[in-house]
Design an enzyme around this catalytic site. Structure first.
Site, PDB file in Angstrom:
ATOM      1  N   HIS A 164       0.890   5.067   6.838  1.00  0.00           N
ATOM      2  CA  HIS A 164       0.610   5.685   5.545  1.00  0.00           C
ATOM      3  C   HIS A 164       0.767   7.201   5.609  1.00  0.00           C
ATOM      4  O   HIS A 164       0.795   7.774   6.691  1.00  0.00           O
ATOM      5  CB  HIS A 164      -0.798   5.281   5.084  1.00  0.00           C
ATOM      6  CG  HIS A 164      -0.914   3.792   4.876  1.00  0.00           C
ATOM      7  ND1 HIS A 164      -1.417   2.947   5.835  1.00  0.00           N
ATOM      8  CD2 HIS A 164      -0.544   3.024   3.841  1.00  0.00           C
ATOM      9  CE1 HIS A 164      -1.358   1.693   5.383  1.00  0.00           C
ATOM     10  NE2 HIS A 164      -0.834   1.716   4.178  1.00  0.00           N
TER      11      HIS A 164
ATOM     12  N   SER B   8       0.809  -1.214   0.000  1.00  0.00           N
ATOM     13  CA  SER B   8       0.000   0.000   0.000  1.00  0.00           C
ATOM     14  C   SER B   8       0.845   1.269   0.000  1.00  0.00           C
ATOM     15  O   SER B   8       0.382   2.320  -0.436  1.00  0.00           O
ATOM     16  CB  SER B   8      -0.924   0.002   1.216  1.00  0.00           C
ATOM     17  OG  SER B   8      -0.160  -0.186   2.394  1.00  0.00           O
TER      18      SER B   8
ATOM     19  N   ASP C  25      -3.242   5.857  12.207  1.00  0.00           N
ATOM     20  CA  ASP C  25      -2.422   5.150  11.221  1.00  0.00           C
ATOM     21  C   ASP C  25      -1.093   5.896  11.097  1.00  0.00           C
ATOM     22  O   ASP C  25      -1.042   7.009  10.568  1.00  0.00           O
ATOM     23  CB  ASP C  25      -3.158   5.126   9.880  1.00  0.00           C
ATOM     24  CG  ASP C  25      -2.369   4.421   8.779  1.00  0.00           C
ATOM     25  OD1 ASP C  25      -1.132   4.287   8.915  1.00  0.00           O
ATOM     26  OD2 ASP C  25      -2.993   4.019   7.775  1.00  0.00           O
TER      27      ASP C  25
END
Ligand SMILES: *[C@@H]1O[C@H](CO)[C@@H](O)[C@H](O)[C@H]1NC(C)=O
Ligand SMILES: *[C@@H]1O[C@H](CO)[C@@H](O)[C@H](O)[C@H]1NC(C)=O
Ligand SMILES: *[C@@H]1O[C@H](CO)[C@@H](O)[C@H](O)[C@H]1NC(C)=O
Ligand SMILES: *[C@@H]1O[C@H](CO)[C@@H](O)[C@H](O)[C@H]1NC(C)=O
Length: 418
Positions: free
Chosen positions: A397, A150, A394
């Protein structure tokens, strides 16, 4: 006959002795250099650019496809400092419809924007400005492919955002098919693609949608399972790291995922990662043409899960961080160092030119640039979580626009000015 004075004799022999010693030393070094070098090669010794070793890189530099100039030899573009830049970001979040909801921080309520304004300045030179026209002209009739997890998808989307503005609305499209995301640029007959393969090798986490699996298993010697779909790409950007971090050991499947009794061995994470690198290099050698194509490998994207790593309070993380880490020597605490060592050892043996995007250090300062809680949440948050945003932030990311645009400026630099 007069004998030469004794002094002279002794001086002569001493010169001979020196010469002999010197010669022995040279012979010794030549004989054992292959033993001395790899073991003593610290992770810093390959600080700059292309593999294989600099000697080969220099010779082949002229011939690298797509190059239109070069970066000063002394300049390591990954070594530098962040500078505030009022003219950034390079595009607005709202102008780029392709950013996945996992990364649109402003849309999800992030109150600050400072993280969008930083420009990377190498110590030894300046980065060329990103030129979308040049990028598209170069891709005419070509296929550019990002392969990995990702984080690589984030960089892929950032690149699409950096070029899409100059393409008319009806001349571009974005489609997801299986493991592929494909951005199609019609008038150029070009595609920029992403392929989901978080380990590069075949694994039990390969489903592009459903891959939240605790006990991860990777199959040995399986690079062609995914690799067969990468053939024919003109520029490939690989990454893999995040998914390997599952503790000290890692499960390697020897047979097939269809075997009734699965033959699984546990090896260290470094050993498992090394195996993947060896397979990747073999694939590159068999499938990429160094005269026509380019291969990039992006280093580990750092995370900021523990404030104590940068001298913050215990039990906190990247949430609510709006300033970067100032200490130029900051590195963080996970297995990045040993993995970096594996990368440089394995890539150091490769005869194929691979451009290394060494983004780990420059990103490790950027505890301010993560998506934290400002993203689409996939599960409904509990009262408990809502009461403590640190618990679901998070810290892996990155918001877009943001840090990953810089990764693409570095990709741009290495593609055109290696
Ligand atoms: C990447 O950069 C870091 C920091 O500049 C350095 O310590 C490391 O050795 C580099 N890695 C490689 C493989 O060149
Ligand atoms: C960008 O690249 C195009 C195509 O090579 C070139 O014509 C143009 O001058 C470049 N623009 C800038 C600002 O350098
Ligand atoms: C478009 O590009 C592909 C390679 O990606 C090539 O095979 C094909 O011939 C090109 N088509 C046209 C019309 O140029
Ligand atoms: C976030 O940071 C601000 C300023 O540093 C501070 O006042 C606030 O209490 C912090 N919020 C949380 C939830 O820690």
């Amino acid at each position: 006959m007069e004998l030469p004075p004794p002094l002279l004799i002794s001086r002569k022999t001493s010169i001979c002795n020196y010469l002999f010693l010197l010669l022995s030393l040279v012979v010794f070094l030549i004989t054992y250099s292959s033993y001395l070098l790899p073991s003593s090669s610290s992770v810093t010794s390959l600080a700059n650019l292309i593999w294989p070793n600099p000697k080969f890189a220099k010779k082949s530099k002229e011939k690298l496809p797509f190059a239109i100039g070069e970066t000063k030899e002394v300049c390591n573009v990954f070594n530098g400092k962040w500078f505030w830049d009022e003219k950034r970001p390079l595009y607005e979040e709202s102008e780029c419809p392709y950013i996945q909801p996992q990364l649109t921080c402003q849309e999800h309520g992030r109150p600050d924007k400072d993280y969008q304004h930083w420009r990377w300045q190498p110590h030894g030179c300046s980065l060329p400005s990103f030129n979308a026209t040049l990028m598209l002209e170069t891709l005419r009739g070509k296929r550019m492919l990002f392969v990995g997890d990702s984080l690589n998808r984030g960089q892929y989307v950032s690149l699409v955002c950096l070029v899409h503005k100059i393409i008319p609305e009806n001349a571009k499209s974005m489609k997801t098919v299986g493991s592929f995301d494909v951005f199609n640029i019609k008038d150029y007959n070009a595609t920029i693609e992403f392929y989901w393969a978080p380990f590069l090798l075949e694994s039990n986490s390969d489903n592009p949608g459903k891959h939240r699996i605790e006990e991860r298993v990777v199959r040995k010697d399986s690079i062609n399972t995914h690799g067969k779909y990468w053939k024919g790409a003109d520029i490939i950007v690989f990454n893999t790291y995040l998914w390997w971090r599952s503790g000290f050991n890692f499960n390697i499947l020897q047979g097939s995922f269809d075997d009734e009794v699965k033959d699984i061995v546990e090896v260290s994470t470094e050993e498992a990662y090394r195996m993947a690198m060896k397979s990747l290099l073999r694939w590159i050698k068999q499938n990429m043409d160094p005269k026509k194509t380019r291969v990039f490998f992006t280093s580990m994207s750092p995370s900021h899960e523990r404030s104590i790593d940068w001298g913050g309070e215990p039990n906190k993380n990247c949430y609510n961080e709006t300033k970067m880490i100032e200490d130029p020597n900051y590195w963080g605490s996970d297995s990045r160092k040993s993995i970096m060592q594996v990368i440089s050892q394995e890539f150091g043996k490769s005869k194929m030119p691979i451009s290394f995007l060494n983004i780990t250090q420059l990103s490790s300062y950027r505890k301010d640039a993560h998506t934290t809680i400002y993203k689409k949440q996939w599960n409904k948050l509990t009262q408990e979580q809502l009461a403590n945003p640190f618990s679901y932030a998070d810290c892996f990311h990155w918001c877009l626009p943001g840090l990953q645009d810089t990764w693409n400026e570095l990709l741009f630099t290495k593609l055109f000015y290696p």
